[in-house]
Every structure is written in C-alpha cells, then in structure tokens.
Design a protein around this motif. Structure first.
Motif, PDB file in Angstrom:
ATOM      1  N   ASN A 103       5.893 -45.292  18.472  1.00 39.64           N
ATOM      2  CA  ASN A 103       5.475 -43.975  18.340  1.00 39.64           C
ATOM      3  C   ASN A 103       4.628 -43.349  19.561  1.00 39.64           C
ATOM      4  O   ASN A 103       3.571 -44.014  19.965  1.00 39.64           O
ATOM      5  N   SER A 108       2.178 -50.907  22.681  1.00 37.43           N
ATOM      6  CA  SER A 108       1.875 -49.683  22.017  1.00 37.43           C
ATOM      7  C   SER A 108       1.791 -48.603  23.322  1.00 37.43           C
ATOM      8  O   SER A 108       1.051 -48.991  24.304  1.00 37.43           O
ATOM      9  N   ASN A 165       9.627 -45.242  15.406  1.00 34.67           N
ATOM     10  CA  ASN A 165       9.445 -43.842  15.063  1.00 34.67           C
ATOM     11  C   ASN A 165      10.717 -43.027  14.727  1.00 34.67           C
ATOM     12  O   ASN A 165      11.688 -43.517  15.539  1.00 34.67           O
ATOM     13  N   VAL A 169       3.210 -40.707  20.622  1.00 31.24           N
ATOM     14  CA  VAL A 169       2.269 -39.839  20.733  1.00 31.24           C
ATOM     15  C   VAL A 169       1.294 -40.100  19.541  1.00 31.24           C
ATOM     16  O   VAL A 169      -0.102 -40.287  19.844  1.00 31.24           O
ATOM     17  N   PHE A 170       1.668 -40.656  18.404  1.00 37.43           N
ATOM     18  CA  PHE A 170       0.714 -40.989  17.456  1.00 37.43           C
ATOM     19  C   PHE A 170       1.060 -42.300  17.089  1.00 37.43           C
ATOM     20  O   PHE A 170       1.347 -42.706  16.011  1.00 37.43           O
ATOM     21  N   ASP A 221       4.957 -50.647  18.727  1.00 31.61           N
ATOM     22  CA  ASP A 221       5.251 -49.389  18.033  1.00 31.61           C
ATOM     23  C   ASP A 221       5.768 -48.386  19.058  1.00 31.61           C
ATOM     24  O   ASP A 221       5.291 -48.318  20.064  1.00 31.61           O
ATOM     25  N   LYS A 241       0.938 -37.844  25.402  1.00 30.63           N
ATOM     26  CA  LYS A 241       1.192 -36.140  25.262  1.00 30.63           C
ATOM     27  C   LYS A 241       2.532 -36.051  24.722  1.00 30.63           C
ATOM     28  O   LYS A 241       3.468 -36.935  25.252  1.00 30.63           O
ATOM     29  N   THR A 280       4.376 -48.498   8.692  1.00 34.31           N
ATOM     30  CA  THR A 280       3.537 -49.387   9.615  1.00 34.31           C
ATOM     31  C   THR A 280       2.660 -50.118   9.072  1.00 34.31           C
ATOM     32  O   THR A 280       2.578 -51.538   9.431  1.00 34.31           O
ATOM     33  N   SER A 296       0.065 -46.272  15.582  1.00 37.30           N
ATOM     34  CA  SER A 296      -1.041 -46.431  14.564  1.00 37.30           C
ATOM     35  C   SER A 296      -1.207 -47.711  14.339  1.00 37.30           C
ATOM     36  O   SER A 296      -2.073 -48.322  13.775  1.00 37.30           O
ATOM     37  N   LYS A 354      -0.609 -45.332  24.595  1.00 33.27           N
ATOM     38  CA  LYS A 354      -2.029 -45.163  24.525  1.00 33.27           C
ATOM     39  C   LYS A 354      -2.206 -43.791  25.102  1.00 33.27           C
ATOM     40  O   LYS A 354      -1.826 -43.473  26.231  1.00 33.27           O
TER      41      LYS A 354
END
Length: 304
Positions: free
Chosen positions: A57, A104, A142, A59-60, A55, A109, A34, A62, A106
């Motif tokens: 990803n 991204s 990811n 759930v997470f 991005d 879950k 990243t 960055s 945000k």
C-alpha cells in the motif's frame, strides 16, 4: 545476496525447503487482512523462520504500526519505492520481533502510485532477492491495480483471501480471478479463504462445496484484538483467558500450518466455523443476561 542473507539470518549453506512468497488480500477492504498478515508474519518469526513482510500500500500503509518501533519508521531515510535508487539492504527495516523484517512505503502521495518508481520490474527483482534470502516473504497486497501490486500478485506462490461477513467478498472474489487471468497468472492462487470477524450470522458455507474455493479457517470477532490493534499489537501479544481469543489464536495457527504444509481438512474448518458461531452466540447471551441483571439491580437500589 550475501548481505541480505546476513540481515535475515539465513545461512547460504542451509537448505531451505520452505521458501515461499505468500500474499494476503482483502476483497472489500476493512476485513482485517493487514492484522492477519502481520500476525502470521510474527508467528512464523517466533517459530524460527526468517520473514520479510512487505506492505504494497503506497499511500496508506499500516502494517508498520504493528511491526515496527515507530522511531525506526520515522527515522528511515528510504522506503519501498526507493528500491530503484539504493540497495535493498538500505530499505529493509528491523521489526520489533526477532527474525522479522519490514518493507513499507513512507510519506508517499497519490502521484507516487503512477510514478516510474511503481514498476513491475523493480518489484519482481525485489521479490526474487527476498525469496532467496528469507524463509518466507509475506505480502500484504493492496488491491488497487498499480504496477507494483500487479507484480506482487504475479510473484506470489499462494494468496489468502481474508473475508468478513460482507457478501461483497464473494462477488469480488470472481473479479479477482478475472484480474489474475488478465495478468497472465493462474487464478487458482487465490482460492484459499479465511473468514475473519465471525459473529453469530449464518453464512452459506455451501460456497465452499464446489471444490474451487477452499475454506482454511474462520476467526471470530474479538474485542481483545480490536483493543490490541489500537495499541499496535498483533494477535497473541495481549494475554487473554477468553475462549474467543483462544479461537482467534487457533485461527492464525491454522493459517501458518497450512503455509508449512500441515493443513486441516475442509470439514474440520467448517466444523470450527460452526463452533465459533456458537461461542459468539453464547458470549452475547451471557453479556445480555449480565446487563439485564445489572439493570434489575439498579432498579432495586433506586426504589430503596
């Protein structure tokens, strides 16, 4: 399309030779993919290209920590997974840098990773539109095998593997190639390797002698980069006169040059790797000598 081009600053009349979707992946996690993807995106934007950073990803995420004003991120009404509900222009956020925009997730879950929103069809549509509107689309992919990530892998024109010195990077590389074949796409997309966080450990550079994997560059471990990451700064944002940090910046530039078709030979990349290892050893030796001198000095003062 016209709205996206207006957002990106790309003219519909301008002939864009380099419109590419470039992926960055980490075979093991924690290799700095990243940080490098965000830094490459900023370097391209500062060079005058219009760039969209995505991005995947869910759930997470960055990447936004490096690229967005946090007030912009927190106040955003929609995110990446809203692409089936609103227009693309409504989910694209303006970054802190000119010519650079961010997509991204945000506040999502784990359940969102298996929801209908996580759709290959939607991601393919998004990439098609962004590729037509921006000079470069940087995908921070990811490696969790979701529908969205699968579409990202398929949609990439080229993928850079970001390794560190963990041997699992090598074994997982083979797994990724198999995964790409299962997706029905060419595993040759992921043959480009960047070795990040180089220290003074000798690596079997013969890995790149079989003409399949290609070493693009290596980037030494830098305390400056680590400190900058805690402050949400990409590589190059914090001024430094250290030789190590100059080498880090050169590594990012080497990736960018490879992306725009000005690549170094693999021999040059290997020589750079050796040079960086020697520089790290030199820096560690100097720190050790300085520490020993301070100890000797403290001992003398205490005896006095």
């Amino acid at each position: 399309m016209a709205i996206l081009q207006e957002i990106s600053g790309t003219s519909a009349k301008r002939e864009i030779v380099l419109r590419s979707v470039i992926g960055f992946i980490s075979p093991t996690g924690g290799t700095g993919a990243t940080t490098i993807a965000a830094s490459v995106a900023v370097t391209l934007a500062k060079s005058g290209y219009s760039v969209c950073y995505i991005d995947t990803n869910i759930v997470f995420p960055s990447g936004y920590l490096y690229l967005l004003d946090q007030r912009v991120y927190k106040s955003a009404k929609y995110d990446l997974l809203s692409m089936s509900e609103v227009e693309i222009k409504d989910i694209i956020l303006k970054s802190r840098f000119e010519n650079l925009f961010v997509l991204s997730a945000k506040g999502r879950k784990i359940i969102d990773m298996i929801s209908p929103r996580d759709s290959q069809k939607q991601m393919r549509y998004l990439l098609e539109k962004c590729k037509s509107a921006f000079d470069f689309v940087i995908l921070d992919v990811n490696t969790v095998p979701t529908e969205l990530n699968a579409a990202a892998f398929i949609g990439c024109d080229s993928i850079y593997q970001i390794w560190d010195e963990n041997p699992m990077c090598v074994s997982n590389c083979t797994n990724f190639m198999s995964y790409m074949m299962e997706l029905g796409t060419l595993p040759s997309k992921i043959l480009k390797v960047v070795i990040n966080k180089r220290t003074n450990i000798e690596l079997p550079i013969k890995l790149f002698n079989n003409k399949s994997l290609r070493l693009i560059t290596s980037i030494p471990f830098s305390e400056t980069v680590l400190k900058g990451a805690w402050r949400g700064k990409v590589i190059g944002e914090i001024e430094s006169v250290k030789k190590i940090d100059t080498m880090v910046a050169q590594g990012i530039n080497a990736i960018v040059q490879d992306m725009v078709g000005i690549s170094n030979s693999e021999d040059t990349a290997k020589k750079q790797d050796i040079k960086e290892v020697n520089e790290v050893r030199k820096e560690k030796k100097e720190k050790k000598e300085k520490k020993n001198k301070n100890k000797e000095k403290s001992g003398v003062l205490s005896r006095c």
